[in-house]
Design a protein around this motif. Structure first.
Motif, short mmCIF file in Angstrom:
data_model
loop_
_atom_site.label_atom_id
_atom_site.label_comp_id
_atom_site.label_asym_id
_atom_site.label_seq_id
_atom_site.Cartn_x
_atom_site.Cartn_y
_atom_site.Cartn_z
N ARG A 217 0.96 -1.12 -0.13
CA ARG A 217 -0.23 0.12 -0.07
C ARG A 217 0.73 1.07 0.05
N VAL A 218 0.90 2.20 -1.10
CA VAL A 218 1.82 3.04 -1.07
C VAL A 218 1.32 4.15 -0.07
N HIS A 219 2.41 4.75 0.40
CA HIS A 219 2.07 5.85 1.35
C HIS A 219 2.64 7.18 0.71
N ASN A 220 4.03 7.21 0.24
CA ASN A 220 4.54 8.41 -0.44
C ASN A 220 5.25 8.16 -1.72
N VAL A 221 5.26 9.40 -2.29
CA VAL A 221 5.91 9.16 -3.64
C VAL A 221 6.50 10.52 -3.93
N THR A 222 7.93 10.47 -4.33
CA THR A 222 8.65 11.78 -4.53
C THR A 222 8.72 11.93 -6.02
N LEU A 223 8.90 13.07 -6.47
CA LEU A 223 9.04 13.27 -8.03
C LEU A 223 10.27 13.85 -8.39
N ARG B 193 2.81 21.01 -12.40
CA ARG B 193 2.82 22.37 -12.90
C ARG B 193 3.85 23.25 -12.14
N LEU B 194 4.00 22.99 -10.95
CA LEU B 194 5.04 23.74 -10.13
C LEU B 194 6.25 23.41 -10.23
N MET B 195 6.46 22.03 -10.89
CA MET B 195 7.88 21.59 -11.34
C MET B 195 8.14 22.39 -12.69
N GLN B 196 7.21 22.75 -13.32
CA GLN B 196 7.58 23.33 -14.66
C GLN B 196 7.76 25.01 -14.46
N ASP B 197 7.58 25.49 -13.44
CA ASP B 197 7.38 27.05 -12.88
C ASP B 197 8.72 27.25 -12.38
N HIS B 198 9.72 27.78 -13.15
CA HIS B 198 11.10 27.93 -12.49
C HIS B 198 11.32 29.19 -11.81
N THR B 199 10.20 29.96 -11.60
CA THR B 199 10.09 31.07 -10.77
C THR B 199 10.34 30.76 -9.30
N GLU B 200 9.57 29.56 -8.88
CA GLU B 200 9.69 29.00 -7.38
C GLU B 200 11.03 27.87 -7.18
N LYS B 201 11.60 28.02 -5.96
CA LYS B 201 12.53 27.24 -5.62
C LYS B 201 11.98 25.73 -5.35
N VAL B 202 12.51 24.94 -6.09
CA VAL B 202 11.65 23.28 -5.58
C VAL B 202 12.84 22.43 -5.27
N GLY B 203 12.62 21.76 -4.40
CA GLY B 203 13.57 20.79 -4.08
C GLY B 203 13.00 19.35 -4.48
N LYS B 204 12.67 18.38 -3.33
CA LYS B 204 12.03 17.50 -3.83
C LYS B 204 10.41 17.54 -3.50
N ILE B 205 9.66 17.14 -4.34
CA ILE B 205 8.11 17.28 -3.91
C ILE B 205 7.50 15.91 -3.54
N LEU B 206 7.00 15.93 -2.66
CA LEU B 206 6.26 14.80 -1.99
C LEU B 206 4.76 14.57 -2.13
N ILE B 207 4.38 13.58 -2.70
CA ILE B 207 3.01 13.24 -3.17
C ILE B 207 2.60 12.30 -2.08
N GLU B 208 1.56 12.67 -1.21
CA GLU B 208 0.77 11.97 -0.30
C GLU B 208 -0.30 11.14 -0.69
#
Length: 380
Positions: A44-50, A340-355
């Protein structure tokens, strides 16, 4: 998506998945829960990172065929498993190794299955973890160490990639290594090198990434200004002071930018090693003089030699740093917003967690610095 999360009574054993059906288009689907097969467990998947690969697949700019259920960095809990000799039990927390190998080609036969000519990856070339329950071969299960939060264990796969790159470079305690690029792979490589007793200098174009590199153990950082000479005189002096004027013995190139590889060849010490882990289809102008004159070892690095258990151990040892990598989190039903956030290079993004839905009862807390940059799942 909300109406889908209200299960229909006649589909009590249904599971929900997010399928990328066309360029930048996700469809949430309902299907029967997979059956338990011999030699497999239901997770049962709990967390996915992109990661960047996920973005390229979503953008239909990757050698995988759509439609596909994405997700190759993930963790979860064993839902069902038959009798087995591996000691796997219902309720165990696991991360999963997503790579598959043929075992028959020359790289596989010579102990290099990470570059198998028939390599596969769940979530990249076959359906992956953006589904509530997934059937996984027992040999792909990696137990989560005691004390490591389950959501951080989803980063076992990218950590293993960073560790593979470092191992390729044959680091020795006391050496100086230059890590070009302080994205997730560069930062995790910095963390591992520091743990091995290597003094690390990090270079990047972003100040905030270099600040994080210091938290990951870098003894110095170099800000790269696009279009300007690198290193500048002050940076060159600092690098020379750390290396007795010889240059770093090891360089990890983690950007995929052609000029960065050119810098690596120029800056590395004679008899030094360069590991290219950043990936790009672009062409670099490689010096045909410096490589032989310096007698350099120039190596590529791809995937890992089954290092996810080692990656989980490193994350458990440095959980605070690992948490700092997670700058954003989204609910499963807001997956489209995450891309969409990953496409937006105006915001600093590290790892994105999908709950995933199973994780909602124990929402992980971001650290204070990351929380300032965090985006909730409800934000577009």
């Amino acid at each position: 998506m909300e109406h889908l999360l209200r299960r229909r009574p006649e589909l009590r054993l249904a599971v929900f998945s997010a399928r990328t059906i066309a360029k930048e288009t996700i469809r949430f689907e309902e299907s029967a829960e997979p059956e338990l097969a011999a030699g497999h467990a239901l997770v049962r998947v709990h967390n996915v990172t992109l990661c960047g690969t996920d973005l390229h697949i979503w953008e239909d700019d990757y050698p995988s065929e759509l439609p596909i259920i994405q997700g190759h960095e993930f963790s979860g809990v064993i839902e069902a498993v038959g009798p087995n000799d591996a000691g796997v039990r219902v309720g165990d927390q696991v991360a999963v190794s997503p790579m598959t190998y043929c075992g028959e080609c020359r790289p596989c036969r010579t102990g290099r299955p990470n570059v198998c000519r028939n390599i596969g990856c769940i979530g990249c070339y076959s359906d992956g973890a953006l589904v509530e329950v997934l059937s996984v071969p027992l040999e792909k299960l990696c137990p989560v160490p005691a004390g490591l939060p389950l959501h951080l264990a989803a980063m076992g796969e990218p950590t293993s990639i960073a560790m593979q790159a470092v191992n390729r470079g044959r680091p020795e305690a006391g050496e100086v290594a230059l890590v070009l690029g302080s994205g997730p792979i560069g930062l995790l490589a910095t963390l591992y090198l520091t743990d091995l007793g290597v003094r690390v200098v990090c270079a990047d174009t972003e100040v905030d990434r270099l600040e994080l590199a210091t938290e990951f153990g870098a003894v110095d950082t170099l800000l790269v200004t696009p279009g300007a000479a690198f290193p500048d005189p002050d940076q060159e002096s600092r690098l020379a002071a750390l290396t007795d004027g010889y240059g770093p013995q090891l360089v990890i190139e983690a950007t995929g930018v052609p000029s960065s590889l050119e810098n690596a060849i120029r800056l590395v010490a004679s008899a030094g090693r360069i590991v290219q882990v950043g990936i790009s289809a672009r062409q670099a102008a490689v010096s045909m003089k410096e490589i032989p004159f310096k007698e350099l070892d120039l190596m590529g690095s791809r995937n890992s030699l089954n290092l996810i258990p080692d990656g989980l151990a490193l994350l458990a040892k440095y959980a605070q740093q690992a948490q700092a990598l997670m700058t954003h989190r989204f609910a499963f039903e807001d997956l489209q917003h995450a891309f969409r956030l990953m496409q937006d290079h105006t915001e600093k993004v590290g790892k994105i967690l999908i709950e995933m839905p199973a994780s909602r009862q124990a929402r992980p807390a971001l650290d204070s610095s990351a929380a300032e940059r965090a985006t909730s799942g409800s934000r577009p």
